[in-house]
Design an enzyme around this catalytic site. Structure first.
Site, PDB file in Angstrom:
ATOM      1  N   HIS A  22       0.828  -1.212   0.000  1.00 21.88           N
ATOM      2  CA  HIS A  22       0.000   0.000   0.000  1.00 21.88           C
ATOM      3  C   HIS A  22       0.863   1.264   0.000  1.00 21.88           C
ATOM      4  CE1 HIS A  22      -3.403  -2.575   1.795  1.00 21.88           C
ATOM      5  NE2 HIS A  22      -3.806  -2.180   0.605  1.00 21.88           N
ATOM      6  N   ARG A  48      -6.802   6.241   0.817  1.00 20.65           N
ATOM      7  CA  ARG A  48      -6.517   5.478   2.037  1.00 20.65           C
ATOM      8  C   ARG A  48      -5.232   5.981   2.699  1.00 20.65           C
ATOM      9  NH1 ARG A  48      -7.727  -0.836   0.822  1.00 20.65           N
ATOM     10  NH2 ARG A  48      -6.374  -0.573  -0.981  1.00 20.65           N
ATOM     11  N   ASP A 214     -13.821  -6.851  -3.402  1.00 16.93           N
ATOM     12  CA  ASP A 214     -13.078  -6.786  -2.142  1.00 16.93           C
ATOM     13  C   ASP A 214     -13.600  -5.588  -1.358  1.00 16.93           C
ATOM     14  OD1 ASP A 214     -11.182  -6.283  -0.111  1.00 16.93           O
ATOM     15  OD2 ASP A 214      -9.669  -7.371  -1.250  1.00 16.93           O
ATOM     16  N   GLU A 240     -15.781 -10.266  -0.529  1.00 16.70           N
ATOM     17  CA  GLU A 240     -14.620 -10.452   0.344  1.00 16.70           C
ATOM     18  C   GLU A 240     -14.558  -9.420   1.455  1.00 16.70           C
ATOM     19  OE1 GLU A 240     -10.957 -11.443  -1.555  1.00 16.70           O
ATOM     20  OE2 GLU A 240      -9.810 -10.053  -0.317  1.00 16.70           O
ATOM     21  N   GLU A 268      -7.850 -12.027   5.679  1.00 18.97           N
ATOM     22  CA  GLU A 268      -6.510 -11.486   5.452  1.00 18.97           C
ATOM     23  C   GLU A 268      -6.000 -10.696   6.654  1.00 18.97           C
ATOM     24  OE1 GLU A 268      -7.851  -9.121   1.950  1.00 18.97           O
ATOM     25  OE2 GLU A 268      -6.592  -7.544   2.799  1.00 18.97           O
ATOM     26  N   ASP A 291      -2.902 -14.155   5.213  1.00 17.55           N
ATOM     27  CA  ASP A 291      -1.703 -13.603   4.567  1.00 17.55           C
ATOM     28  C   ASP A 291      -0.521 -14.223   5.299  1.00 17.55           C
ATOM     29  OD1 ASP A 291      -0.799 -10.575   3.088  1.00 17.55           O
ATOM     30  OD2 ASP A 291       0.622 -11.826   4.187  1.00 17.55           O
ATOM     31  N   HIS A 318      -3.970 -14.472   1.033  1.00 18.28           N
ATOM     32  CA  HIS A 318      -3.972 -13.090   0.559  1.00 18.28           C
ATOM     33  C   HIS A 318      -2.545 -12.739   0.109  1.00 18.28           C
ATOM     34  CE1 HIS A 318      -3.180  -8.762   1.582  1.00 18.28           C
ATOM     35  NE2 HIS A 318      -4.174  -8.645   0.738  1.00 18.28           N
ATOM     36  N   GLU A 338      -3.737 -15.767  -5.451  1.00 19.38           N
ATOM     37  CA  GLU A 338      -4.021 -14.353  -5.769  1.00 19.38           C
ATOM     38  C   GLU A 338      -2.779 -13.675  -6.338  1.00 19.38           C
ATOM     39  OE1 GLU A 338      -4.879 -11.724  -2.400  1.00 19.38           O
ATOM     40  OE2 GLU A 338      -5.462 -10.127  -3.795  1.00 19.38           O
TER      41      GLU A 338
HETATM   42  C1  LIG Z   1      -7.642  -3.989  -2.958  1.00 19.10           C
HETATM   43  C2  LIG Z   1      -7.826  -4.173  -1.486  1.00 19.10           C
HETATM   44  O1  LIG Z   1      -8.480  -3.066  -0.958  1.00 19.10           O
HETATM   45  C3  LIG Z   1      -6.518  -4.369  -0.743  1.00 19.10           C
HETATM   46  O2  LIG Z   1      -5.653  -3.304  -1.013  1.00 19.10           O
HETATM   47  C4  LIG Z   1      -5.870  -5.669  -1.099  1.00 19.10           C
HETATM   48  C5  LIG Z   1      -6.688  -6.824  -0.651  1.00 19.10           C
HETATM   49  O3  LIG Z   1      -7.454  -6.743   0.283  1.00 19.10           O
HETATM   50  C6  LIG Z   1      -6.585  -8.090  -1.365  1.00 19.10           C
HETATM   51  O4  LIG Z   1      -5.715  -8.235  -2.214  1.00 19.10           O
HETATM   52  O5  LIG Z   1      -7.364  -8.969  -1.053  1.00 19.10           O
HETATM   53 MG   LIG Z   2      -8.819  -8.504   0.359  1.00 16.83          MG
END
Ligand SMILES: C[C@H](O)[C@H](O)CC(=O)C(=O)O
Ligand SMILES: [Mg+2]
Length: 392
Positions: A22, A48, A214, A240, A268, A291, A318, A338
């Site tokens: 991020h 964000r 998401d 998600e 995650e 994750d 994740h 992913e």
């Molecule tokens: C895109 C989502 O907001 C975040 O940055 C990543 C994520 O939650 C995901 O890959 O799953």
């Molecule tokens: Mg996510």
């Protein structure tokens, strides 16, 4: 062969992408009006980074053994993580055999229990744990996936996360997960815009391509239920992380509310076997998404995954780049992986932890054969500016 012992542990911080994916520059899709729990405050709605999503930065943990081998790993954790490694965790590693990962994990977890359990402490333990696996695999001259029991398939298949599922389809991915852009604070108009976006994407990608939303912890049960039911007509595959990670009861309710066939995914921001036990026993979701850089590392993911298997739940980690690739290839209940699109416009494939690692593999046509290089098969990019804020 006499096993080496751990000689020295070092922790560094680094800014600008990397494991803290991020931590990007301006005009990146990942910061552009995404629905978040902070979107209830209009001043924090557009970006964000405005509420500090990127404050931590990446943490690099390096572990050197008595035979000169060096293992390392990266995660989100920055200076706080570096403090914890140098001032607290290093004592449980130095002098230990490189093989004794289970004992070292146990000591790190229980020694930090009074201020840890989840969040940054578990990110940090994960980083140390992954560096230990990297080190052990390098000492044994094998890729980590061989230490995990060996591959159950020849290659990985990926879905892409990013703002452009239509482009992801052209690049060979099996699906595209979009960030939901508008949350409950943006009312009926926001809900309509979310659905319009989905309808437009469905039009572009056709009926077969997976599309997912998401929701990054930003909804409530009522909004998530309405979104899921309205999105069903556009074939949304899963919703998600709709709710706060603490709202196990809400997830259990949401899973009952979504249309038959739509999946609920989350996890995650969950950590340890105990956190995932709650999600699984309470029937919160169909797919858990630990994750590996945050949930407790590989040592803990093995346990979480076994628990999920016994609950007939899939494990689709994740992000986490090579750390998840080496795991996913070894487990039947991780059927795909992913890939986070880190190009600012999500219009090309770049390594997920770019620019921090060298030799970081990327999917080609949505597929990847995990390299056989020892350890996790990556090197630190010497051009990245590592900083060591604490020393023990
Ligand atoms: C895109 C989502 O907001 C975040 O940055 C990543 C994520 O939650 C995901 O890959 O799953
Ligand atoms: Mg996510």
């Amino acid at each position: 062969m006499a096993m080496p012992t751990i000689r020295h542990v070092r922790a560094f911080t680094v800014r600008g992408g990397g494991a803290d994916y991020h931590d990007q520059g301006a005009d990146h899709w990942i910061d552009d009006h995404i629905s978040t729990p902070m979107a209830r405050y209009p001043q924090y709605r557009q970006s964000r980074q405005s509420f500090g999503l990127n404050v931590l930065g990446s943490l690099v943990v390096e572990i050197e053994a008595s035979d000169g081998s060096v293992g390392f790993a990266v995660t989100t954790g920055g200076e706080i993580g570096a403090f914890i490694v140098e001032k607290h965790l290093a004592r449980f590693l130095e002098g230990q055999l490189v093989t004794d990962i289970e004992k070292m994990w146990d000591q790190m977890y229980y020694a930090t229990l009074y201020y840890g359990r989840k969040g940054i402490v578990l990110n940090t333990i994960s980083g140390v744990d992954l560096a230990l696996w990297d080190l052990l695999a390098k000492v044994r001259k094998e890729p980590v996936y061989q230490l995990l029991g060996g591959p159950v398939r020849d290659e990985l298949t990926f879905y892409a996360t990013g703002a452009r599922p239509d482009l992801a389809k052209q690049m060979g991915f099996i699906g595209g997960k979009m960030p939901l852009q508008h949350g409950p604070a943006e009312g009926e108009e926001g809900l309509r815009l979310n659905l319009e976006k989905l309808a437009d994407m469905r039009e572009k990608v056709g009926d077969e391509f997976w599309l997912m939303f998401d929701c990054w912890m930003s909804l409530d049960v009522n909004y998530a239920t309405r979104l899921a039911n309205a999105a069903h007509e556009y074939g949304l595959k899963w919703v998600e992380e709709c709710l706060s990670p603490d709202d196990y009861w809400g997830y259990a309710q949401l899973r009952k509310n979504v249309p038959r066939g739509m999946l609920v995914t989350t996890g995650e921001h969950e950590a340890t076997r105990w956190g995932f036990r709650l999600l699984l026993e309470m029937g919160c979701c169909d797919i858990i998404q630990p994750d590996v850089g945050w949930c407790g590392g590989m040592t803990e993911l093995i346990k979480i995954s076994a628990l999920a298997d016994a609950h007939n739940a899939l494990v689709v980690p994740h992000g986490s780049s090579v750390y998840s690739y080496h795991f996913v290839v070894t487990r039947h209940n991780s059927p795909f992986a992913e890939f986070l699109m880190m190009a600012p416009q999500a219009d090309k494939v770049v390594p997920m932890f770019n620019p921090l690692l060298l030799d970081e593999p990327v999917p080609v046509n949505g597929r990847m054969k995990v390299p056989e290089t020892p350890g996790f098969g990556v090197r630190l990019n010497p051009e990245c500016n590592l900083h060591r804020p604490y020393q023990h």
